[in-house]
Enzyme design. Structure first.
Site, PDB file in Angstrom:
ATOM      1  N   ARG A 168      -5.529   6.238  -2.189  1.00  0.00           N
ATOM      2  CA  ARG A 168      -5.799   7.631  -2.531  1.00  0.00           C
ATOM      3  C   ARG A 168      -7.064   8.189  -1.865  1.00  0.00           C
ATOM      4  NH1 ARG A 168      -7.261  11.752  -3.248  1.00  0.00           N
ATOM      5  NH2 ARG A 168      -6.834  13.360  -4.818  1.00  0.00           N
ATOM      6  N   LYS A 169      -7.941   7.309  -1.431  1.00  0.00           N
ATOM      7  CA  LYS A 169      -9.183   7.739  -0.755  1.00  0.00           C
ATOM      8  C   LYS A 169      -9.928   8.809  -1.545  1.00  0.00           C
ATOM      9  CE  LYS A 169      -7.474   6.681   3.908  1.00  0.00           C
ATOM     10  NZ  LYS A 169      -6.036   6.486   3.695  1.00  0.00           N
ATOM     11  N   ASP A 182     -14.344  12.819  -4.332  1.00  0.00           N
ATOM     12  CA  ASP A 182     -14.922  13.968  -5.031  1.00  0.00           C
ATOM     13  C   ASP A 182     -16.017  13.515  -5.993  1.00  0.00           C
ATOM     14  OD1 ASP A 182     -15.148  16.653  -6.096  1.00  0.00           O
ATOM     15  OD2 ASP A 182     -13.105  16.970  -5.382  1.00  0.00           O
ATOM     16  N   LYS A 213       0.845  -1.201   0.000  1.00  0.00           N
ATOM     17  CA  LYS A 213       0.000   0.000   0.000  1.00  0.00           C
ATOM     18  C   LYS A 213       0.875   1.243   0.000  1.00  0.00           C
ATOM     19  CE  LYS A 213      -2.503   1.692   3.580  1.00  0.00           C
ATOM     20  NZ  LYS A 213      -2.283   3.132   3.429  1.00  0.00           N
TER      21      LYS A 213
HETATM   22  N1  5IU Z   1      -5.240   3.940   7.039  1.00  0.00           N
HETATM   23  C1  5IU Z   1      -5.505   3.881   8.383  1.00  0.00           C
HETATM   24  N2  5IU Z   1      -6.793   3.912   8.814  1.00  0.00           N
HETATM   25  C2  5IU Z   1      -7.857   4.006   7.985  1.00  0.00           C
HETATM   26  C3  5IU Z   1      -7.576   4.059   6.584  1.00  0.00           C
HETATM   27  C4  5IU Z   1      -6.283   4.032   6.147  1.00  0.00           C
HETATM   28  O1  5IU Z   1      -4.600   3.788   9.196  1.00  0.00           O
HETATM   29  O2  5IU Z   1      -9.000   3.983   8.433  1.00  0.00           O
HETATM   30  I1  5IU Z   1      -9.128   4.162   5.285  1.00  0.00           I
HETATM   31  C5  5IU Z   1      -3.891   3.907   6.484  1.00  0.00           C
HETATM   32  C6  5IU Z   1      -2.984   5.005   6.969  1.00  0.00           C
HETATM   33  C7  5IU Z   1      -1.642   4.371   6.921  1.00  0.00           C
HETATM   34  C8  5IU Z   1      -1.904   2.906   7.233  1.00  0.00           C
HETATM   35  O3  5IU Z   1      -1.135   4.436   5.596  1.00  0.00           O
HETATM   36  O4  5IU Z   1      -3.246   2.672   6.841  1.00  0.00           O
HETATM   37  C9  5IU Z   1      -1.723   2.519   8.689  1.00  0.00           C
HETATM   38  O5  5IU Z   1      -0.403   2.727   9.101  1.00  0.00           O
HETATM   39  P1  5IU Z   1       0.112   2.394  10.597  1.00  0.00           P
HETATM   40  O6  5IU Z   1       0.010   0.886  10.758  1.00  0.00           O
HETATM   41  O7  5IU Z   1       1.519   2.901  10.592  1.00  0.00           O
HETATM   42  O8  5IU Z   1      -0.795   3.114  11.541  1.00  0.00           O
END
Ligand code: 5IU
Length: 262
Positions: free
Chosen positions: A93-94, A97, A61
């Site tokens: 990218r979430k 829009d 990811k």
């Molecule tokens: N991420 C989250 N929570 C969410 C979503 C995405 O943590 O609800 I949607 C992403 C953000 C980061 C990764 O890129 O997942 C988690 O990283 P850590 O394990 O370092 O917290």
């Protein structure tokens, strides 16, 4: 009739969902349900990370917009590694829009996400027209894109993705079962085994980062909360021995997944 949640069974349900077919094949052959979040800001750091962890992941990811020295050579290197070591490229990218803007954000700009990412995350907040745009992008253009995940629930403290939100998100996904691979959620948000349930907020040692993130154990995330794929960032990327830690998370994640009966 009892729903069978084994990966073998779920694979049979997926003939029309290219993303999940691809992911489940990788999961079964590499015996991993670990997706690593490579939240690093230099391309060389990401490539070095992947060289250490590739055997233990089903997906990598990325947040392509945090990288300071983006280049197309970097993308080519990632694609080569992904092909060779079998994992998918996941751009988190979430999108949130209107459809037209999403189409431009997928296809244009510096990163041309649809040209290399196999999957992306999409917020359901803008309504299901966004997913229909996503479908058009996948169908009409020559892209790497196989499917998307809808964000049903965020991992952060105080997130507004509660009450009706996960349920309505599931309703959107049911309309586009070939293009939506599943959900980002904290607890499995639907009873359909043809979707995959991906969960961030996993850390075996710490419970929070002081900035809203909420972490729980693999056991909690997979056994209790019934998610399929664990998304792990800092617990692995900040470890002393990154490779050993990736292996530890992959082993624990997989054993929790395959010992779960429902
Ligand atoms: N991420 C989250 N929570 C969410 C979503 C995405 O943590 O609800 I949607 C992403 C953000 C980061 C990764 O890129 O997942 C988690 O990283 P850590 O394990 O370092 O917290």
């Amino acid at each position: 009739r009892a729903i069978c949640w084994s990966l073998e069974n779920r694979k049979l349900l997926l003939s029309k969902n290219p993303l999940n077919k691809h992911i489940i094949e990788i999961m079964m052959s590499k015996q991993t349900n670990l997706c690593v979040a490579a939240d690093l800001t230099k391309t060389s750091e990401i490539i070095e990370l992947v060289q250490k962890i590739h055997s233990f992941i089903c997906a990598l990811k990325l947040h392509i917009d945090i990288i300071e020295d983006f280049s197309w050579d970097f993308i080519t290197s990632l694609q080569t590694l992904a092909q060779e070591h079998k994992f998918v490229l996941f751009e988190d990218r979430k999108f949130a829009d209107i459809g037209k803007t999403m189409e431009l954000q997928l296809n244009k700009g510096i990163y041309k996400i649809s040209s290399w990412a196999n999957m992306v995350t999409v917020h359901s907040v803008a309504g299901d027209a966004t997913i229909s745009t996503f479908r058009e992008v996948v169908e009409n253009q020559n892209t790497a894109m196989e499917g998307c995940l809808l964000i049903a629930e965020l991992s952060t403290e105080g997130a507004l993705t509660r009450d009706f939100y996960p349920k309505e998100t599931v309703e959107f996904a049911k309309k586009y079962p070939n293009f939506v691979g599943g959900f980002i959620c904290q607890k499995r948000c639907h009873d359909d085994p043809s979707f995959l349930y991906w969960t961030p907020g996993v850390n075996q040692e710490q419970r929070g980062d002081g900035a809203g993130q909420q972490w729980r154990s693999i056991q909690q995330a997979v056994t209790q909360d019934k998610n399929d794929i664990i998304i792990v960032g800092r617990a692995i990327t900040s470890a002393q021995d990154v490779k050993a830690e990736a292996e530890r998370y992959a082993t624990a994640g997989w054993s929790s997944l395959i010992s779960r009966s429902d």
